[in-house]
Design a protein around this motif. Structure first.
Motif, PDB file in Angstrom:
ATOM      1  N   GLN A 170       0.971  -1.256   0.045  1.00 45.37           N
ATOM      2  CA  GLN A 170       0.085   0.073  -0.120  1.00 45.37           C
ATOM      3  C   GLN A 170       1.013   1.297  -0.054  1.00 45.37           C
ATOM      4  OE1 GLN A 170      -2.479   0.015   3.348  1.00 45.37           O
ATOM      5  NE2 GLN A 170      -4.274  -0.720   2.193  1.00 45.37           N
ATOM      6  N   ILE A 171       0.579   2.219  -0.638  1.00 45.54           N
ATOM      7  CA  ILE A 171       1.004   3.730  -0.557  1.00 45.54           C
ATOM      8  C   ILE A 171      -0.181   4.508   0.199  1.00 45.54           C
ATOM      9  CG2 ILE A 171       1.839   5.710  -1.703  1.00 45.54           C
ATOM     10  CD1 ILE A 171       2.493   4.054  -4.168  1.00 45.54           C
ATOM     11  N   GLN A 172       0.383   5.076   1.271  1.00 48.78           N
ATOM     12  CA  GLN A 172      -0.431   5.731   2.132  1.00 48.78           C
ATOM     13  C   GLN A 172      -0.034   7.309   2.410  1.00 48.78           C
ATOM     14  OE1 GLN A 172       0.146   3.556   5.865  1.00 48.78           O
ATOM     15  NE2 GLN A 172      -0.800   1.691   5.243  1.00 48.78           N
ATOM     16  N   ASP A 173      -1.101   8.113   2.313  1.00 47.32           N
ATOM     17  CA  ASP A 173      -0.552   9.460   2.374  1.00 47.32           C
ATOM     18  C   ASP A 173      -1.008   9.938   3.854  1.00 47.32           C
ATOM     19  OD1 ASP A 173      -0.435  12.221   2.263  1.00 47.32           O
ATOM     20  OD2 ASP A 173      -1.899  12.476   0.470  1.00 47.32           O
ATOM     21  N   HIS A 174       0.224  10.379   4.228  1.00 50.49           N
ATOM     22  CA  HIS A 174      -0.108  10.703   5.981  1.00 50.49           C
ATOM     23  C   HIS A 174       0.339  12.209   6.166  1.00 50.49           C
ATOM     24  CE1 HIS A 174      -0.078   6.731   8.173  1.00 50.49           C
ATOM     25  NE2 HIS A 174       0.391   6.308   6.878  1.00 50.49           N
ATOM     26  N   GLY A 175       0.026  13.053   4.954  1.00 50.12           N
ATOM     27  CA  GLY A 175      -0.164  14.318   5.231  1.00 50.12           C
ATOM     28  C   GLY A 175       1.458  14.831   4.768  1.00 50.12           C
ATOM     29  N   GLU A 176       2.281  14.788   5.595  1.00 51.91           N
ATOM     30  CA  GLU A 176       3.661  15.043   5.416  1.00 51.91           C
ATOM     31  C   GLU A 176       4.501  14.017   4.818  1.00 51.91           C
ATOM     32  OE1 GLU A 176       4.970  18.222   6.297  1.00 51.91           O
ATOM     33  OE2 GLU A 176       2.903  18.615   6.765  1.00 51.91           O
ATOM     34  N   ALA A 177       4.377  13.089   4.362  1.00 51.47           N
ATOM     35  CA  ALA A 177       4.950  11.990   3.832  1.00 51.47           C
ATOM     36  C   ALA A 177       3.937  10.669   3.253  1.00 51.47           C
ATOM     37  CB  ALA A 177       5.947  11.283   4.859  1.00 51.47           C
ATOM     38  N   TYR A 178       4.616  10.026   2.122  1.00 53.83           N
ATOM     39  CA  TYR A 178       3.650   8.982   1.764  1.00 53.83           C
ATOM     40  C   TYR A 178       4.587   7.756   2.584  1.00 53.83           C
ATOM     41  CZ  TYR A 178       2.117  11.569  -1.824  1.00 53.83           C
ATOM     42  OH  TYR A 178       1.455  12.747  -2.757  1.00 53.83           O
ATOM     43  N   ILE A 179       3.815   6.701   2.761  1.00 53.72           N
ATOM     44  CA  ILE A 179       4.554   5.474   3.388  1.00 53.72           C
ATOM     45  C   ILE A 179       3.956   4.291   2.609  1.00 53.72           C
ATOM     46  CG2 ILE A 179       4.452   4.105   5.427  1.00 53.72           C
ATOM     47  CD1 ILE A 179       4.142   6.482   7.059  1.00 53.72           C
ATOM     48  N   VAL A 180       5.021   3.745   2.087  1.00 56.01           N
ATOM     49  CA  VAL A 180       4.849   2.309   1.467  1.00 56.01           C
ATOM     50  C   VAL A 180       4.810   1.255   2.568  1.00 56.01           C
ATOM     51  CG1 VAL A 180       5.604   1.068  -0.388  1.00 56.01           C
ATOM     52  CG2 VAL A 180       5.849   3.201  -0.639  1.00 56.01           C
ATOM     53  N   SER A 181       3.834   0.800   2.612  1.00 56.48           N
ATOM     54  CA  SER A 181       3.764  -0.637   3.517  1.00 56.48           C
ATOM     55  C   SER A 181       3.789  -2.106   2.631  1.00 56.48           C
ATOM     56  CB  SER A 181       2.658  -0.722   4.287  1.00 56.48           C
ATOM     57  OG  SER A 181       2.165  -1.791   5.048  1.00 56.48           O
ATOM     58  N   ALA A 240       6.411 -14.005   7.760  1.00 58.27           N
ATOM     59  CA  ALA A 240       4.893 -14.129   7.271  1.00 58.27           C
ATOM     60  C   ALA A 240       4.119 -13.602   8.345  1.00 58.27           C
ATOM     61  CB  ALA A 240       4.525 -15.675   7.142  1.00 58.27           C
ATOM     62  N   GLY A 241       3.104 -12.545   7.770  1.00 60.78           N
ATOM     63  CA  GLY A 241       2.218 -12.018   8.900  1.00 60.78           C
ATOM     64  C   GLY A 241       2.488 -10.530   9.250  1.00 60.78           C
ATOM     65  N   TYR A 242       3.824 -10.289   8.948  1.00 59.00           N
ATOM     66  CA  TYR A 242       4.079  -8.766   9.272  1.00 59.00           C
ATOM     67  C   TYR A 242       4.523  -7.879   8.040  1.00 59.00           C
ATOM     68  CZ  TYR A 242       4.936 -10.634  13.839  1.00 59.00           C
ATOM     69  OH  TYR A 242       4.703 -11.243  15.295  1.00 59.00           O
ATOM     70  N   GLN A 243       4.285  -6.774   8.248  1.00 61.82           N
ATOM     71  CA  GLN A 243       4.473  -5.580   7.170  1.00 61.82           C
ATOM     72  C   GLN A 243       5.655  -4.648   7.672  1.00 61.82           C
ATOM     73  OE1 GLN A 243       2.483  -6.828   4.571  1.00 61.82           O
ATOM     74  NE2 GLN A 243       2.070  -4.611   4.219  1.00 61.82           N
ATOM     75  N   ARG A 244       6.602  -4.251   6.612  1.00 62.07           N
ATOM     76  CA  ARG A 244       7.628  -3.159   6.675  1.00 62.07           C
ATOM     77  C   ARG A 244       6.952  -2.182   6.406  1.00 62.07           C
ATOM     78  NH1 ARG A 244      13.405  -5.360   5.753  1.00 62.07           N
ATOM     79  NH2 ARG A 244      13.626  -3.652   7.363  1.00 62.07           N
ATOM     80  N   GLU A 245       7.637  -0.882   6.395  1.00 65.67           N
ATOM     81  CA  GLU A 245       7.234   0.416   5.898  1.00 65.67           C
ATOM     82  C   GLU A 245       8.361   1.132   5.555  1.00 65.67           C
ATOM     83  OE1 GLU A 245       5.034   2.312   9.062  1.00 65.67           O
ATOM     84  OE2 GLU A 245       3.191   1.353   8.362  1.00 65.67           O
ATOM     85  N   LYS A 246       8.288   1.930   4.478  1.00 67.93           N
ATOM     86  CA  LYS A 246       9.566   2.913   4.122  1.00 67.93           C
ATOM     87  C   LYS A 246       8.689   4.233   3.866  1.00 67.93           C
ATOM     88  CE  LYS A 246      12.991   3.793   0.819  1.00 67.93           C
ATOM     89  NZ  LYS A 246      14.315   2.984   0.513  1.00 67.93           N
ATOM     90  N   VAL A 247       9.193   5.414   4.373  1.00 67.61           N
ATOM     91  CA  VAL A 247       8.848   6.746   4.397  1.00 67.61           C
ATOM     92  C   VAL A 247       9.469   7.292   3.331  1.00 67.61           C
ATOM     93  CG1 VAL A 247       8.606   8.940   5.616  1.00 67.61           C
ATOM     94  CG2 VAL A 247       8.150   6.502   6.630  1.00 67.61           C
ATOM     95  N   PHE A 248       8.541   8.161   2.353  1.00 71.28           N
ATOM     96  CA  PHE A 248       9.121   9.129   1.415  1.00 71.28           C
ATOM     97  C   PHE A 248       8.477  10.575   1.804  1.00 71.28           C
ATOM     98  CE2 PHE A 248       9.003   5.097  -0.511  1.00 71.28           C
ATOM     99  CZ  PHE A 248      10.177   4.913  -1.062  1.00 71.28           C
ATOM    100  N   SER A 249       9.123  11.368   2.398  1.00 72.89           N
ATOM    101  CA  SER A 249       8.911  12.933   2.734  1.00 72.89           C
ATOM    102  C   SER A 249       8.444  13.705   1.703  1.00 72.89           C
ATOM    103  CB  SER A 249      10.190  13.243   3.474  1.00 72.89           C
ATOM    104  OG  SER A 249       9.510  14.757   3.811  1.00 72.89           O
TER     105      SER A 249
END
Length: 65
Positions: free
Chosen positions: A15-26, A32-41
């Motif tokens: 997923q690409i999520q918009d958190h206002g100040e940054a996009y986060i790719v989850s 198995a069963g866990y997600q990681r995230e990368k932040v793009f300011s």
């Protein structure tokens, strides 16, 4: 938070999520069963959206072959 895009690979959702100040790719982790995230300011401007989309595509292709 606003979900901008969702795709799936064999391990789960990306997923690409918009958190206002940054996009986060989850994306699925190696465990198995866990997600990681990368932040793009958004401080880098329009390139943040392009970078987030490119990274999400890379994560999808990494497991899909």
């Amino acid at each position: 938070m606003n979900i901008k895009q969702t795709t799936f690979n064999k391990n789960g959702p990306i997923q690409i999520q918009d958190h206002g100040e940054a996009y986060i790719v989850s994306y699925p982790s190696e465990q198995a069963g866990y997600q990681r995230e990368k932040v793009f300011s958004k401080g880098i401007g329009f390139k943040a959206w392009q970078a987030a989309r490119s990274f999400a595509k890379e994560m999808k292709e990494m497991t899909d072959g």
